[in-house]
Enzyme design. Structure first.
Site, PDB file in Angstrom:
ATOM      1  N   TYR A  71      -9.871 -16.912  37.139  1.00 57.73           N
ATOM      2  CA  TYR A  71      -9.198 -17.423  35.941  1.00 57.73           C
ATOM      3  C   TYR A  71      -9.206 -16.351  34.864  1.00 57.73           C
ATOM      4  O   TYR A  71     -10.228 -15.686  34.640  1.00 57.73           O
ATOM      5  CB  TYR A  71      -9.931 -18.671  35.434  1.00 57.73           C
ATOM      6  CG  TYR A  71      -9.369 -19.207  34.135  1.00 57.73           C
ATOM      7  CD1 TYR A  71      -8.340 -20.148  34.152  1.00 57.73           C
ATOM      8  CD2 TYR A  71      -9.848 -18.758  32.907  1.00 57.73           C
ATOM      9  CE1 TYR A  71      -7.806 -20.634  32.968  1.00 57.73           C
ATOM     10  CE2 TYR A  71      -9.308 -19.242  31.713  1.00 57.73           C
ATOM     11  CZ  TYR A  71      -8.291 -20.168  31.761  1.00 57.73           C
ATOM     12  OH  TYR A  71      -7.752 -20.640  30.585  1.00 57.73           O
ATOM     13  N   GLU A 120      -2.094 -17.538  30.034  1.00 55.70           N
ATOM     14  CA  GLU A 120      -3.087 -18.032  30.974  1.00 55.70           C
ATOM     15  C   GLU A 120      -2.647 -17.755  32.406  1.00 55.70           C
ATOM     16  O   GLU A 120      -1.532 -18.094  32.785  1.00 55.70           O
ATOM     17  CB  GLU A 120      -3.283 -19.543  30.780  1.00 55.70           C
ATOM     18  CG  GLU A 120      -4.412 -20.108  31.626  1.00 55.70           C
ATOM     19  CD  GLU A 120      -4.539 -21.618  31.474  1.00 55.70           C
ATOM     20  OE1 GLU A 120      -3.539 -22.330  31.711  1.00 55.70           O
ATOM     21  OE2 GLU A 120      -5.637 -22.083  31.131  1.00 55.70           O
TER      22      GLU A 120
END
Ligand code: GDP
Ligand code: MN
Length: 386
Positions: free
Chosen positions: A109, A197
């Site tokens: 992530y 993101e």
């Protein structure tokens, strides 16, 4: 302003942030054509909507053959995709991204966002990437690395390494990762992003890193200096009433209660929503006509709210400062005459030219209920919808 994954990946490519080869398509035929251009399987078929959680909702499929590309593309196109980010009503899928499938060793992530508290850009990263990052944040927050970047200094070499080491990347991937993150930071700053993101950022078996997903949100207030990015706006993904309101510079957000409210000033709008809640009712929207709204703007605000079927009553709460109550009242009368009012409307009005404003409303005989103060207004609106 949000954009689609395929658009974000196109921008990533321009900044040398590695992404899989792929193409956006609008039909099953185009999906097959795009898949054959990728020269092999698996091929990933991905719903393009402005919401995450698509994988779990059935909007991301790995196709092992052309037949599967065809069946997944026809399943996903036109489906109403429900994810934890769309709300229960879901989102109609009108576009797909057809992409070369990747072999994944590890899902990581990585995100960048503006942190108002520290006036910096914060990089967040975790080894536990993939579809359950919300659980990681809730249950094992220590597994999320945070690095603050001072926007005046820009991102420093040691910070790139700090994130790379924190992700426990193999040595062979470290240099490429540092370049990726440095380029991503450049992209973030140059385009006035509020969020980037990548979940997952993948590590492949040959130690390459690559953005498999891409979510980008731009600061809408900065879009005047990015005309090229404005072209990426997709009105299909926005609430039609919010799009309509933005044409008139109204500050409007659609909510799910049944009390419509028209207010001047965002602070007053927040307070009014609290008051409605406190009286046991639920706001249907946030509508701020602004400090100096014209009667034409008020008319448009009223029309938008009255066109909303879930609205069972309207609370008008105006504090006349720069906005004069008589101007406001005239806007209400004009709107009422054009659209017709067929639901209860409670008005609380104070401030500049309030007597003239009240007279205009009274003379128009629209059947509005006037309130003496806020508590009275809240009580009357709650009764109207109970
Ligand atoms: P999201 O669910 O909306 O966040 O959509 P993503 O783009 O993140 O895709 C969801 C999941 O699909 C990812 O976490 C991966 O596990 C899987 N996925 C996506 N692309 C590929 C791929 O090329 N190969 C493989 N093996 N899995 C993929
Ligand atoms: Mn994702």
């Amino acid at each position: 302003m949000k954009i689609h994954e395929y658009q974000a990946k196109e921008l990533f490519r321009q900044y040398n942030v590695p992404v899989p080869q792929g193409k956006a398509v609008f039909s099953v035929e185009e999906a097959k054509e795009a898949a054959s251009g990728l020269g092999g399987f698996p091929v990933v078929v991905k719903a393009q909507i402005h919401a995450g959680g698509r994988g779990k909702g059935g909007g991301v499929k790995l196709a092992a053959s052309m037949e599967e590309v065809e069946s997944f593309a026809s399943d996903i196109l036109g489906m109403t995709l429900v994810t934890h980010q769309t709300g229960p009503e879901g989102r109609l899928v009108q576009k797909l991204l057809v992409e070369a499938g990747q072999q994944i060793e590890k899902e990581l992530y990585l995100s960048l966002l503006v942190d108002r508290a520290t006036a910096s850009v914060v990089i967040m990263a975790s080894r536990d990437g993939g579809m359950n990052i919300e659980d990681v944040a809730a249950n094992t927050p220590e597994r999320i690395i945070k690095v603050q970047v001072d926007p005046l200094m820009g991102i420093q070499g040691y910070q790139l390494r700090q994130v790379g080491f924190g992700l426990e990347l193999p040595a062979a991937a470290m240099k490429q990762f540092s370049q990726l993150l440095a380029n991503l930071y450049k992209f973030f700053i140059a385009n006035d992003c509020s969020l980037v993101e990548i979940n997952p950022l993948i590590l492949t078996f040959d130690d390459q890193v690559m953005a498999l997903d891409a979510k980008v949100d731009f600061d809408s207030n900065a879009m005047y200096r990015h005309k090229n990015l404005m072209e990426l706006r997709d009105l299909d993904e926005e609430d039609p009433m919010e799009v309509e309101a933005s044409k008139y510079n109204l500050n409007y957000i659609n909510l799910d209660g049944n009390v419509g409210n028209i207010v001047n000033g965002a602070g007053l709008a927040m307070a009014t929503m609290d008051i409605i809640k406190n009286a046991g009712a639920t706001p249907a929207n946030f509508m701020d006509v602004g400090g100096g709204a014209s009667s034409e703007q008020v008319e448009n605000a009223f029309k938008i709210i009255l066109a909303d079927e879930k609205v069972k009553a309207v609370l008008i709460n105006i504090f006349g400062g720069i906005l004069r109550c008589d101007n406001f009242a005239q806007g209400v009368v004009d709107a009422a005459q054009k659209t017709g009012i067929n639901i209860p409307v409670v008005v609380r009005m104070e401030g500049t030219n309030v007597d003239e404003g009240k007279k205009i409303l009274n003379d128009a005989n629209l059947g509005l209920t006037s309130a003496v103060d806020l508590a009275d207004a809240a009580q009357k609106i709650a009764t109207a919808v109970s």
